[in-house]
Write a protein that holds these residues in place. Structure first.
Motif, mmCIF file in Angstrom:
data_model
loop_
_atom_site.group_PDB
_atom_site.id
_atom_site.type_symbol
_atom_site.label_atom_id
_atom_site.label_comp_id
_atom_site.label_asym_id
_atom_site.label_seq_id
_atom_site.Cartn_x
_atom_site.Cartn_y
_atom_site.Cartn_z
ATOM 1 N N UNK A 58 0.822 -1.299 0.299
ATOM 2 C CA UNK A 58 -0.282 -0.621 0.036
ATOM 3 C C UNK A 58 1.100 1.101 -0.063
ATOM 4 N N UNK A 59 2.250 1.162 0.799
ATOM 5 C CA UNK A 59 3.115 2.728 1.049
ATOM 6 C C UNK A 59 3.210 2.650 -0.557
ATOM 7 N N UNK A 60 4.175 1.213 -1.510
ATOM 8 C CA UNK A 60 4.623 1.883 -2.548
ATOM 9 C C UNK A 60 3.223 1.878 -3.638
ATOM 10 N N UNK A 61 2.385 1.762 -3.529
ATOM 11 C CA UNK A 61 1.304 2.562 -4.182
ATOM 12 C C UNK A 61 0.839 3.776 -3.890
ATOM 13 N N UNK A 66 2.092 9.795 -5.784
ATOM 14 C CA UNK A 66 2.684 10.976 -5.526
ATOM 15 C C UNK A 66 4.082 11.795 -6.230
ATOM 16 N N UNK A 67 4.613 10.326 -7.232
ATOM 17 C CA UNK A 67 5.686 10.522 -7.406
ATOM 18 C C UNK A 67 4.941 11.022 -9.259
ATOM 19 N N UNK A 68 4.001 10.642 -9.687
ATOM 20 C CA UNK A 68 3.797 10.793 -10.914
ATOM 21 C C UNK A 68 3.120 12.200 -10.991
ATOM 22 N N UNK A 69 2.214 12.421 -9.788
ATOM 23 C CA UNK A 69 0.958 14.045 -9.506
ATOM 24 C C UNK A 69 2.486 15.244 -10.020
ATOM 25 N N UNK A 126 -3.921 5.413 -9.207
ATOM 26 C CA UNK A 126 -3.039 6.387 -10.122
ATOM 27 C C UNK A 126 -4.512 6.783 -11.413
ATOM 28 N N UNK A 127 -4.676 5.884 -11.790
ATOM 29 C CA UNK A 127 -5.913 6.835 -12.545
ATOM 30 C C UNK A 127 -6.745 7.653 -12.242
ATOM 31 N N UNK A 128 -7.283 7.248 -10.750
ATOM 32 C CA UNK A 128 -8.212 8.284 -9.931
ATOM 33 C C UNK A 128 -8.129 9.517 -9.879
#
Length: 460
Positions: A58-61, A66-69, A126-128
């Motif tokens: 969950x932490x990795x997800x 956040x990096x992608x944001x 991530x899609x959300x």
């Protein structure tokens, strides 16, 4: 699509935003938080207790998201500000993508078993986040193009924050009731999560369309024949001194706010040992923030933005620091201080009303108006605070010996109190540093607006 934006035209100075328009704008953040607050409150426990993912996965997800944001937000901001349509630059994204945002929220709480569960969780979350950026960043950017009147811009920020806090209060109150009713007992079932988010997602769509119908773009780009590249837009934001100070101010503010929000439950359960008062301590600050915004929103220009923000930051910071020293048995005083802390958060919407000022400053200075990228940068400061505030708190709590679902040692309870109150109280005081150096005041903003008016007239 067009990238010919170098300056802007604006509405007549005498035309003011109506109460209906202000109310509609406030509904936008209410709509956003119908799904976003629920996801922030329940998605982690859904992943671990229903889907069966480990806390590490969950932490990795969350970290990947956040990096992608950090990449996605400025990228979409650049796309949005180059959009040229009859509906405007930002409104089309609200119109077309709101249903997909609602659908993606439901999909995040739709269980897929087996080895693919982690991949499905990552993709849907991530899609959300991407769709939330498209809709919410477009909604937020509207405040930079709906008016040039300073009081209207401040009112837009205030109405937005009232929508945020009202949705938080309502969701905190009714979500457990709905979920228990669906489960038919004390334990939440998978359907408890899925059906509840479906209800909120359905309500979200008409609210955003209400925003779309009533919030018009009146500050429009002028086509001058010179194309502004994405690199120029990003450079104009990074080199925008006032905007970077707003970024730093809000990062410190949100670090303190979200960090405390993520740890206050530990404080109530383990330090106060009063889990029966969770609803009181969690909802009271939001209620008092709405009251504080309502009472102060008409005085922003009279008192001055910087002065009013300083009052809020000092009040919130010192109140949290005082909470650190209050005995855990003095429940009456603790409740009062939590209410006072919530009231001083009236200052939260004011930095957002400074964003159009910083955009105007850079447009006057360089000829580049980067509304979307500028708002994306400020929005990113909120996400940084949301991600790293609670993470730092948990690391410190662990260093003090916190053990989940166990009776805590005196040292562990000191650590919980330290991060919940003292450290995050200091964050608000740190936010005063970039506020002090913020160079734009009412007089300077009026001079910039007059200069821009001359340039607009020359480009007609």
């Amino acid at each position: 699509m067009s990238a010919n934006t170098t300056t802007s035209t604006a509405m007549p100075a005498q035309q003011r935003l109506s109460k209906k328009t202000l109310f509609a704008y406030g509904c936008g953040d209410f709509a956003s938080n119908l799904t976003n607050t629920f996801i922030g409150s329940y998605l982690t426990i859904y992943y671990t207790d229903v889907v069966g993912l480990t806390p590490l996965i969950v932490s990795v997800i969350m970290l990947i998201a956040r990096i992608w944001d950090a990449i996605n937000d400025p990228m979409f901001g650049a796309i949005a500000e180059r959009t040229n349509s009859k509906k405007g630059r930002f409104r089309p994204y609200i119109f077309y993508f709101t249903p997909f945002l609602a659908l993606s929220a439901v999909l995040t709480f739709t269980k897929v078993g087996g080895p693919a569960s982690a991949i499905y969780a990552a993709v849907t979350y991530i899609a959300y986040g991407m769709l939330y950026t498209v809709v919410n960043l477009s909604y937020g950017s509207l405040s930079t193009v709906m008016s040039t009147n300073p009081e209207d811009i401040s009112q837009l920020a205030s109405w937005r924050m009232m929508g945020t806090n009202l949705s938080s209060v309502i969701l905190s109150a009714i979500s457990p009731i709905i979920m228990h009713a669906i489960a038919g007992g004390e334990q939440f079932t998978p359907n408890s999560y899925t059906i509840t988010i479906l209800i909120f997602a359905i309500c979200q769509v008409p609210l955003f369309y209400f925003v779309y119908a009533n919030c018009k773009e009146v500050v429009k780009p002028v086509q001058t024949g010179r194309k502004i590249t994405v690199g120029e837009s990003i450079k104009s934001v990074v080199t925008n001194g006032p905007l970077m100070l707003i970024f730093a101010m809000m990062a410190a503010q949100m670090f303190g706010f979200f960090g405390r929000l993520g740890t206050v439950v530990y404080y109530i359960i383990y330090v106060l040992q009063r889990p029966d008062l969770i609803s009181v301590f969690m909802s009271l600050p939001s209620i008092m923030t709405v009251i504080g915004i309502f009472l102060t929103k008409n005085f922003i220009l009279r008192i001055g933005k910087k002065r009013l923000i300083a009052i809020g930051y000092v009040g919130a910071g010192l109140t949290l620091i005082a909470l650190y020293f209050v005995s855990s048995t003095n429940i009456g005083l603790l409740i009062f201080l939590h209410a006072l802390y919530g009231f001083f958060c009236f200052s939260f919407p004011i930095p957002m009303s400074m964003v159009p000022e910083a955009i105007n400053y850079q447009e006057d200075k360089t000829g580049v108006r980067a509304d979307g990228v500028a708002y994306a940068a400020v929005s990113l400061s909120t996400k940084i605070g949301n991600a790293f505030g609670p993470a730092l708190a948990l690391i410190i709590m662990g260093a003090f010996g916190y053990v989940a679902n166990a009776k805590q040692t005196a040292t562990a309870m000191t650590g919980i109190n330290l991060v919940t109150n003292l450290i995050f109280g200091i964050c608000y005081l740190i936010a005063l540093i970039p506020l002090y150096f913020y160079p734009l005041d009412e007089k300077k903003n009026a001079e910039i607006e007059a200069s821009l008016d001359k340039k607009r007239a020359a480009n007609k």
